[in-house]
Design an enzyme around this catalytic site. Structure first.
Site, PDB file in Angstrom:
ATOM      1  N   ASN A   9     -67.385 -21.561  -5.327  1.00 56.12           N
ATOM      2  CA  ASN A   9     -68.641 -21.390  -6.062  1.00 56.12           C
ATOM      3  C   ASN A   9     -68.687 -22.502  -7.104  1.00 56.12           C
ATOM      4  OD1 ASN A   9     -70.822 -20.648  -7.578  1.00 56.12           O
ATOM      5  ND2 ASN A   9     -69.923 -18.762  -8.386  1.00 56.12           N
ATOM      6  N   TRP A  10     -69.492 -23.492  -6.818  1.00 53.72           N
ATOM      7  CA  TRP A  10     -69.530 -24.664  -7.714  1.00 53.72           C
ATOM      8  C   TRP A  10     -70.279 -24.379  -9.020  1.00 53.72           C
ATOM      9  CZ3 TRP A  10     -70.732 -29.415  -4.001  1.00 53.72           C
ATOM     10  CH2 TRP A  10     -69.577 -29.697  -3.265  1.00 53.72           C
ATOM     11  N   LYS A  11     -70.967 -23.258  -9.081  1.00 54.26           N
ATOM     12  CA  LYS A  11     -71.753 -22.910 -10.280  1.00 54.26           C
ATOM     13  C   LYS A  11     -72.645 -24.111 -10.647  1.00 54.26           C
ATOM     14  CE  LYS A  11     -68.283 -19.554 -11.454  1.00 54.26           C
ATOM     15  NZ  LYS A  11     -67.538 -18.790 -12.433  1.00 54.26           N
ATOM     16  N   HIS A  95     -73.652 -12.152  -8.926  1.00 54.17           N
ATOM     17  CA  HIS A  95     -72.504 -12.709  -9.656  1.00 54.17           C
ATOM     18  C   HIS A  95     -72.583 -12.227 -11.104  1.00 54.17           C
ATOM     19  CE1 HIS A  95     -69.820 -15.526 -11.608  1.00 54.17           C
ATOM     20  NE2 HIS A  95     -69.292 -15.743 -10.412  1.00 54.17           N
ATOM     21  N   GLU A  97     -72.201 -13.668 -13.789  1.00 55.72           N
ATOM     22  CA  GLU A  97     -72.955 -14.555 -14.695  1.00 55.72           C
ATOM     23  C   GLU A  97     -74.454 -14.305 -14.546  1.00 55.72           C
ATOM     24  OE1 GLU A  97     -71.010 -18.128 -13.377  1.00 55.72           O
ATOM     25  OE2 GLU A  97     -69.156 -17.386 -14.281  1.00 55.72           O
ATOM     26  N   GLU A 167     -64.745  -9.344  -8.544  1.00 58.92           N
ATOM     27  CA  GLU A 167     -64.452 -10.322  -9.582  1.00 58.92           C
ATOM     28  C   GLU A 167     -64.430  -9.644 -10.951  1.00 58.92           C
ATOM     29  OE1 GLU A 167     -65.649 -14.538  -8.104  1.00 58.92           O
ATOM     30  OE2 GLU A 167     -67.230 -13.697  -9.310  1.00 58.92           O
ATOM     31  N   GLY A 173     -62.881 -17.704 -15.025  1.00 63.00           N
ATOM     32  CA  GLY A 173     -62.844 -18.940 -15.819  1.00 63.00           C
ATOM     33  C   GLY A 173     -61.946 -18.854 -17.043  1.00 63.00           C
ATOM     34  N   SER A 213     -60.128 -16.804 -11.575  1.00 68.14           N
ATOM     35  CA  SER A 213     -58.995 -17.692 -11.833  1.00 68.14           C
ATOM     36  C   SER A 213     -58.036 -17.825 -10.642  1.00 68.14           C
ATOM     37  CB  SER A 213     -58.236 -17.255 -13.089  1.00 68.14           C
ATOM     38  OG  SER A 213     -59.095 -17.365 -14.222  1.00 68.14           O
ATOM     39  N   GLY A 234     -64.138 -20.444  -8.433  1.00 69.79           N
ATOM     40  CA  GLY A 234     -64.971 -21.330  -9.247  1.00 69.79           C
ATOM     41  C   GLY A 234     -64.250 -22.632  -9.534  1.00 69.79           C
TER      42      GLY A 234
HETATM   43  O1  LIG Z   1     -67.460 -17.128  -8.366  1.00 65.01           O
HETATM   44  C1  LIG Z   1     -66.357 -17.441  -8.811  1.00 65.01           C
HETATM   45  C2  LIG Z   1     -65.801 -16.769  -9.948  1.00 65.01           C
HETATM   46  O2  LIG Z   1     -66.725 -16.615 -10.968  1.00 65.01           O
HETATM   47  C3  LIG Z   1     -64.445 -17.219 -10.380  1.00 65.01           C
HETATM   48  O3  LIG Z   1     -64.481 -18.362 -11.186  1.00 65.01           O
HETATM   49  P1  LIG Z   1     -63.084 -19.041 -11.584  1.00 65.01           P
HETATM   50  O4  LIG Z   1     -62.335 -19.256 -10.315  1.00 65.01           O
HETATM   51  O5  LIG Z   1     -63.464 -20.315 -12.274  1.00 65.01           O
HETATM   52  O6  LIG Z   1     -62.376 -18.052 -12.483  1.00 65.01           O
END
Ligand SMILES: O=C[C@H](O)COP(=O)(O)O
Length: 251
Positions: A9-11, A95, A97, A167, A173, A213, A234
């Site tokens: 997930n590149w956000k 998600h 977020e 998650e 993160g 993470s 992420g």
């Molecule tokens: O979609 C992915 C998650 O929000 C995990 O993010 P992360 O791997 O940066 O903790």
């Protein structure tokens, strides 16, 4: 036997040029699609370029959100028709977020999940508790409510084809990943809810990822748990080398 699914997930990261360079760097090094489903969930602006670049390659492209209507006066939104017409095959829904910053509710996630299936998009439905809920020992209650809300009215075939991502919000993160044992416990619980809502066949078909993470150094611990079928990643999915190492650590 469920096939592992590793999704990056590149956000809100990377320019289109950086995304192109990423795909060129991993080209030829991604395991075949019969071993693992490899997914990159990129910003909307990159999807057209990426779906063209990955043609004939074992990489699927996903969006990070969408609206549930097919078209109309919804300024700023993107519809499932637009995504599927580009060759996008997955879409992340709910998600944390999106829930936290954009007020996404379980009802909205449910409407989007139904729309995704109507347009042959595979939803990656995210659930997970925040730190306060975890400290109050409400993890299972929260996850159960989110999950039942998201699956409402989905047929057995649609539920089986969906991907669920557990998650825990406090692990996203932050570098504070859940232990594989804790994550596995919640994920086994999620599978039991799917069984309650549907049946054993659906519960054993649905794929459930852990996210929070995940990195090349810890992915194998999660994948060793019999109920964990993959990861939604992420930060560690943003660099080609690290992404390839995640794919290597899948089993
Ligand atoms: O979609 C992915 C998650 O929000 C995990 O993010 P992360 O791997 O940066 O903790």
């Amino acid at each position: 036997m469920r096939k592992p699914i590793i999704a990056g997930n590149w956000k809100m990261h990377m320019t289109v040029d950086e995304a192109k360079a990423f795909v060129q760097e991993v080209d030829g090094l991604v395991p075949s699609a019969d071993q693992v489903d490899t997914v990159i969930c990129a910003p909307f602006t990159h999807l057209s370029t990426l779906t063209e670049l990955v043609q004939e390659r074992p990489i699927a492209i996903g969006a990070q959100n969408m609206y549930f209507e097919e078209q109309g006066a919804f300024t700023g939104e993107i519809s499932p028709v637009m995504l599927s017409s580009l060759g996008v095959t997955y879409v992340i829904l709910g998600h944390s977020e999106r829930r936290q910053y954009f007020n996404e509710t379980d009802e909205l996630v449910n409407a989007k999940a139904k729309a995704a299936h109507q347009h042959k998009l595979i939803p990656i439905i995210c659930v997970g508790e925040n730190l306060e809920e975890r400290e109050k020992d409400e993890t299972k209650e929260v996850v159960q409510k989110q999950l039942i809300g998201a699956l409402q009215g989905l047929s057995s075939a649609e539920a089986s084809a969906s991907v669920i991502a557990y998650e825990p919000v406090w692990a996203i993160g932050t570098g504070k990943s859940s232990t594989a044992e804790d994550a596995g416990d919640v994920i086994s619980f999620i599978r039991s809810i799917v069984e309650d809502q549907y049946d054993q066949q659906v519960a054993s078909a649905v794929r459930i990822q852990y996210g929070g993470s995940v990195k090349p150094e810890n992915i194998a611990e999660y994948m060793a748990h019999p109920d964990i079928d993959g990861a939604l990643v992420g930060g560690a999915s943003l660099k080609p080398t690290s992404f390839l190492q995640l794919l290597e650590g899948r089993s």
